[in-house]
Design a protein around this motif. Structure first.
Motif, PDB file in Angstrom:
ATOM      1  N   MET A 186       0.829  -1.200   0.000  1.00 57.76           N
ATOM      2  CA  MET A 186       0.000   0.000   0.000  1.00 57.76           C
ATOM      3  C   MET A 186       0.869   1.258   0.000  1.00 57.76           C
ATOM      4  SD  MET A 186      -3.192  -1.041   0.024  1.00 57.76           S
ATOM      5  CE  MET A 186      -4.271   0.189   0.759  1.00 57.76           C
ATOM      6  N   SER A 187       0.419   2.286  -0.741  1.00 54.18           N
ATOM      7  CA  SER A 187       1.112   3.566  -0.773  1.00 54.18           C
ATOM      8  C   SER A 187       0.135   4.639  -1.227  1.00 54.18           C
ATOM      9  CB  SER A 187       2.313   3.514  -1.724  1.00 54.18           C
ATOM     10  OG  SER A 187       1.891   3.676  -3.067  1.00 54.18           O
ATOM     11  N   ALA A 188       0.578   5.891  -1.166  1.00 57.55           N
ATOM     12  CA  ALA A 188      -0.268   7.013  -1.576  1.00 57.55           C
ATOM     13  C   ALA A 188      -0.573   6.987  -3.068  1.00 57.55           C
ATOM     14  CB  ALA A 188       0.407   8.333  -1.211  1.00 57.55           C
ATOM     15  N   LEU A 189       0.145   6.174  -3.836  1.00 59.28           N
ATOM     16  CA  LEU A 189      -0.107   6.065  -5.268  1.00 59.28           C
ATOM     17  C   LEU A 189      -1.050   4.921  -5.617  1.00 59.28           C
ATOM     18  CD1 LEU A 189       3.449   6.681  -6.783  1.00 59.28           C
ATOM     19  CD2 LEU A 189       1.483   8.229  -6.861  1.00 59.28           C
ATOM     20  N   THR A 190      -1.371   4.070  -4.651  1.00 59.44           N
ATOM     21  CA  THR A 190      -2.169   2.882  -4.930  1.00 59.44           C
ATOM     22  C   THR A 190      -3.547   3.224  -5.472  1.00 59.44           C
ATOM     23  OG1 THR A 190      -1.009   1.576  -3.261  1.00 59.44           O
ATOM     24  CG2 THR A 190      -3.196   0.800  -3.899  1.00 59.44           C
ATOM     25  N   ASP A 191      -4.091   4.370  -5.068  1.00 57.49           N
ATOM     26  CA  ASP A 191      -5.424   4.733  -5.556  1.00 57.49           C
ATOM     27  C   ASP A 191      -5.429   5.015  -7.049  1.00 57.49           C
ATOM     28  OD1 ASP A 191      -8.155   5.116  -4.866  1.00 57.49           O
ATOM     29  OD2 ASP A 191      -7.904   7.282  -5.143  1.00 57.49           O
ATOM     30  N   ASN A 192      -4.244   5.162  -7.660  1.00 54.06           N
ATOM     31  CA  ASN A 192      -4.165   5.376  -9.104  1.00 54.06           C
ATOM     32  C   ASN A 192      -4.171   4.063  -9.884  1.00 54.06           C
ATOM     33  OD1 ASN A 192      -3.590   8.428  -9.341  1.00 54.06           O
ATOM     34  ND2 ASN A 192      -2.122   7.742  -7.799  1.00 54.06           N
ATOM     35  N   ARG A 193      -4.031   2.956  -9.180  1.00 56.98           N
ATOM     36  CA  ARG A 193      -4.056   1.644  -9.845  1.00 56.98           C
ATOM     37  C   ARG A 193      -5.512   1.270 -10.085  1.00 56.98           C
ATOM     38  NH1 ARG A 193      -0.556  -3.705  -8.799  1.00 56.98           N
ATOM     39  NH2 ARG A 193       0.938  -2.149  -8.120  1.00 56.98           N
ATOM     40  N   VAL A 194      -6.103   1.920 -11.058  1.00 55.84           N
ATOM     41  CA  VAL A 194      -7.521   1.734 -11.368  1.00 55.84           C
ATOM     42  C   VAL A 194      -7.677   1.535 -12.865  1.00 55.84           C
ATOM     43  CG1 VAL A 194      -9.820   2.771 -11.302  1.00 55.84           C
ATOM     44  CG2 VAL A 194      -8.232   3.152  -9.411  1.00 55.84           C
ATOM     45  N   HIS A 195      -8.341   0.464 -13.250  1.00 52.61           N
ATOM     46  CA  HIS A 195      -8.576   0.183 -14.660  1.00 52.61           C
ATOM     47  C   HIS A 195      -9.478   1.257 -15.258  1.00 52.61           C
ATOM     48  CE1 HIS A 195      -9.555  -2.120 -18.281  1.00 52.61           C
ATOM     49  NE2 HIS A 195      -8.548  -2.924 -17.952  1.00 52.61           N
ATOM     50  N   PHE A 196      -9.235   1.614 -16.535  1.00 56.08           N
ATOM     51  CA  PHE A 196     -10.015   2.686 -17.149  1.00 56.08           C
ATOM     52  C   PHE A 196     -11.504   2.352 -17.192  1.00 56.08           C
ATOM     53  CE2 PHE A 196      -8.911   0.074 -20.880  1.00 56.08           C
ATOM     54  CZ  PHE A 196     -10.141  -0.037 -21.525  1.00 56.08           C
ATOM     55  N   PHE A 197     -11.856   1.070 -17.202  1.00 58.07           N
ATOM     56  CA  PHE A 197     -13.272   0.699 -17.165  1.00 58.07           C
ATOM     57  C   PHE A 197     -13.909   1.168 -15.862  1.00 58.07           C
ATOM     58  CE2 PHE A 197     -16.822  -2.167 -16.330  1.00 58.07           C
ATOM     59  CZ  PHE A 197     -17.489  -2.154 -17.545  1.00 58.07           C
ATOM     60  N   LEU A 223     -14.098  19.450  -5.517  1.00 57.00           N
ATOM     61  CA  LEU A 223     -14.571  18.171  -4.984  1.00 57.00           C
ATOM     62  C   LEU A 223     -13.728  17.019  -5.512  1.00 57.00           C
ATOM     63  CD1 LEU A 223     -16.691  16.507  -3.432  1.00 57.00           C
ATOM     64  CD2 LEU A 223     -18.132  16.578  -5.481  1.00 57.00           C
ATOM     65  N   ALA A 224     -13.430  17.048  -6.811  1.00 52.15           N
ATOM     66  CA  ALA A 224     -12.638  15.978  -7.417  1.00 52.15           C
ATOM     67  C   ALA A 224     -11.215  15.957  -6.861  1.00 52.15           C
ATOM     68  CB  ALA A 224     -12.616  16.142  -8.934  1.00 52.15           C
ATOM     69  N   LEU A 225     -10.585  17.132  -6.754  1.00 54.79           N
ATOM     70  CA  LEU A 225      -9.213  17.201  -6.248  1.00 54.79           C
ATOM     71  C   LEU A 225      -9.143  16.793  -4.781  1.00 54.79           C
ATOM     72  CD1 LEU A 225      -7.895  20.506  -7.888  1.00 54.79           C
ATOM     73  CD2 LEU A 225      -7.295  18.151  -8.488  1.00 54.79           C
ATOM     74  N   GLY A 226     -10.122  17.219  -3.993  1.00 56.04           N
ATOM     75  CA  GLY A 226     -10.156  16.829  -2.594  1.00 56.04           C
ATOM     76  C   GLY A 226     -10.221  15.327  -2.430  1.00 56.04           C
ATOM     77  N   THR A 227     -11.003  14.665  -3.289  1.00 59.32           N
ATOM     78  CA  THR A 227     -11.117  13.206  -3.244  1.00 59.32           C
ATOM     79  C   THR A 227      -9.792  12.544  -3.591  1.00 59.32           C
ATOM     80  OG1 THR A 227     -13.463  13.331  -3.862  1.00 59.32           O
ATOM     81  CG2 THR A 227     -12.359  11.219  -4.169  1.00 59.32           C
ATOM     82  N   VAL A 228      -9.079  13.089  -4.598  1.00 59.81           N
ATOM     83  CA  VAL A 228      -7.782  12.537  -5.005  1.00 59.81           C
ATOM     84  C   VAL A 228      -6.798  12.560  -3.839  1.00 59.81           C
ATOM     85  CG1 VAL A 228      -5.748  12.966  -6.435  1.00 59.81           C
ATOM     86  CG2 VAL A 228      -8.039  13.031  -7.458  1.00 59.81           C
ATOM     87  N   TYR A 229      -6.715  13.683  -3.155  1.00 57.02           N
ATOM     88  CA  TYR A 229      -5.756  13.813  -2.063  1.00 57.02           C
ATOM     89  C   TYR A 229      -6.159  12.941  -0.874  1.00 57.02           C
ATOM     90  CZ  TYR A 229      -3.118  17.592  -4.223  1.00 57.02           C
ATOM     91  OH  TYR A 229      -2.305  18.321  -5.057  1.00 57.02           O
ATOM     92  N   PHE A 230      -7.439  12.904  -0.558  1.00 61.13           N
ATOM     93  CA  PHE A 230      -7.847  12.138   0.616  1.00 61.13           C
ATOM     94  C   PHE A 230      -7.667  10.639   0.393  1.00 61.13           C
ATOM     95  CE2 PHE A 230     -10.731  10.048   3.558  1.00 61.13           C
ATOM     96  CZ  PHE A 230     -10.412  10.684   4.737  1.00 61.13           C
ATOM     97  N   THR A 231      -8.066  10.152  -0.779  1.00 60.44           N
ATOM     98  CA  THR A 231      -7.911   8.716  -1.029  1.00 60.44           C
ATOM     99  C   THR A 231      -6.441   8.340  -1.175  1.00 60.44           C
ATOM    100  OG1 THR A 231      -8.323   9.096  -3.395  1.00 60.44           O
ATOM    101  CG2 THR A 231     -10.201   8.423  -2.038  1.00 60.44           C
ATOM    102  N   GLY A 232      -5.594   9.282  -1.596  1.00 61.99           N
ATOM    103  CA  GLY A 232      -4.158   9.028  -1.577  1.00 61.99           C
ATOM    104  C   GLY A 232      -3.674   8.802  -0.159  1.00 61.99           C
ATOM    105  N   PHE A 233      -4.171   9.599   0.760  1.00 65.65           N
ATOM    106  CA  PHE A 233      -3.808   9.462   2.172  1.00 65.65           C
ATOM    107  C   PHE A 233      -4.300   8.132   2.751  1.00 65.65           C
ATOM    108  CE2 PHE A 233      -5.481  10.085   6.551  1.00 65.65           C
ATOM    109  CZ  PHE A 233      -4.270  10.124   7.222  1.00 65.65           C
ATOM    110  N   THR A 234      -5.540   7.742   2.448  1.00 66.77           N
ATOM    111  CA  THR A 234      -6.087   6.515   3.044  1.00 66.77           C
ATOM    112  C   THR A 234      -5.443   5.255   2.482  1.00 66.77           C
ATOM    113  OG1 THR A 234      -7.927   6.486   1.448  1.00 66.77           O
ATOM    114  CG2 THR A 234      -8.312   7.560   3.578  1.00 66.77           C
ATOM    115  N   HIS A 235      -4.807   5.347   1.301  1.00 70.18           N
ATOM    116  CA  HIS A 235      -4.102   4.191   0.752  1.00 70.18           C
ATOM    117  C   HIS A 235      -2.647   4.120   1.214  1.00 70.18           C
ATOM    118  CE1 HIS A 235      -7.536   3.952  -2.008  1.00 70.18           C
ATOM    119  NE2 HIS A 235      -7.155   2.712  -2.240  1.00 70.18           N
ATOM    120  N   ALA A 236      -2.180   5.136   1.927  1.00 72.63           N
ATOM    121  CA  ALA A 236      -0.778   5.182   2.338  1.00 72.63           C
ATOM    122  C   ALA A 236      -0.460   4.082   3.347  1.00 72.63           C
ATOM    123  CB  ALA A 236      -0.451   6.551   2.939  1.00 72.63           C
TER     124      ALA A 236
END
Length: 333
Positions: A186-197, A223-236
């Motif tokens: 797990m890391s702050a980048l894990t939330d980016n491991r998302v299939h385009f589907f 709203l979108a940017l806030g979600t990106v940063y928060f989910t990055g934190f929760t995947h850390a």
């Protein structure tokens, strides 16, 4: 932030130490980001004026607004230091093999989000403005931006919870969501491991509340940017449950439980930002002091084993194709 001793390494990641080579790699990436942040906007304008260069221009602009934004890399640097000081499990985090693979997902995402996903959003626009007549409640105009933002946030967060639950329960959708769960570090980048589907599903969830409530572009972007940063934190890879705040929001500990390989943790903690939905629908795992290993039980999944660029790109391609292969195989049975 608790300072309790982390558990033993999971044995699946050797990681890159924060000293020596790890610092050099991160510093080189940061320097490259700064350089590209200065160059890419000019390249985007040049691509735009070139014949057939619209796609490259859109991708370049997407990078400059996300991957190359200085604030995002400051955010990652802070989390890397926190992961080093208070790791949930040693060998995980940004400076690991899994972190390198997630970086590939982050860098290559614009090719899909600014083409397939953006095209899909245009279709939603046509449907919403056509058959639906562009219906909107205009909460922002009536009650103000703050109220519209809060309502859109709560509605979108609930839809994200529900969509997440569905993606675990419907086998074909799980095949695509499995890519995200394949991470063993797990890391702050894990939330980016998302299939385009899956990104298409997420785009729908972000689009509908914003249009329905008449949320302006600036508020929707916030709203979108806030979600990106928060989910990055929760995947850390952080050893913290945020104390009393865990009763309101998702934490690194609670989301690690969701990614756990241990059966008692399966199908728990679906929340993206708020933990209230899991508590309301009884999908919350209550012990808040467990930090299990993460991953999936699929021996055929093309997991990453190297940080070499060629290997990372090859693995990315295999991981991108794998869900389609599995869904096709399931349909043939």
């Amino acid at each position: 932030m608790t300072t309790a001793e982390p558990t033993e390494p999971s044995g699946t990641e050797t990681g890159i130490r924060l000293t020596g080579r790890g610092v050099a790699v991160f510093a080189a990436l940061a320097a490259a980001v700064v350089a590209l942040a200065l160059v890419v906007p000019a390249l985007a304008d040049r691509f735009q004026s070139a014949n057939g260069g619209v796609l490259l221009s859109d991708v370049a602009k997407g990078w400059s607004h996300t991957v190359l934004h200085p604030a995002y890399w400051v955010f990652l640097a802070v989390l890397a230091l926190l992961e080093w000081r208070w790791p949930a499990r040693r060998g995980e985090g940004l400076l690991s093999t899994g972190g390198a693979q997630d970086l590939a997902w982050l860098l290559l995402a614009p090719f899909f989000t600014l083409t397939l996903v953006a095209g899909y959003v245009h279709v939603l626009d046509a449907l919403y403005d056509g058959p639906l007549g562009g219906t909107a409640l205009d909460v922002e105009g009536t009650l103000g931006t703050a109220v519209a933002f809060v309502l859109a946030f709560l509605l979108a967060d609930f839809f994200m919870w529900f969509s997440h639950w569905v993606r675990h329960k419907v086998p074909p959708l799980w095949r695509f969501h499995q890519v995200h769960h394949s991470q063993r570090a797990m890391s702050a980048l894990t939330d980016n491991r998302v299939h385009f589907f899956e990104s298409i599903v997420s785009a729908t969830l972000a689009y509908v509340p914003a249009r329905l409530l008449g949320l302006g572009d600036e508020a929707a972007l916030l709203l979108a940017l806030g979600t990106v940063y928060f989910t990055g934190f929760t995947h850390a890879n952080l050893r913290t449950n945020l104390g009393p705040l865990r009763y309101v929001v998702v934490t690194p500990q609670s989301h690690r439980i969701h990614h756990s390989t241990q059966e008692p943790h399966w199908d728990k903690n679906f929340g993206a930002i708020c933990s209230i939905w899991d508590r309301l629908f009884r999908t919350q795992y209550h012990p808040a002091d467990e930090y299990p290993g993460v991953g999936i039980d699929d021996q055929d999944f093309p997991l990453e084993h190297s940080t070499r660029p060629a290997a990372v790109l090859a693995t990315y391609g295999r991981q991108l194709v794998y869900p389609f292969r599995k869904v096709a195989a399931d349909l043939r049975r």
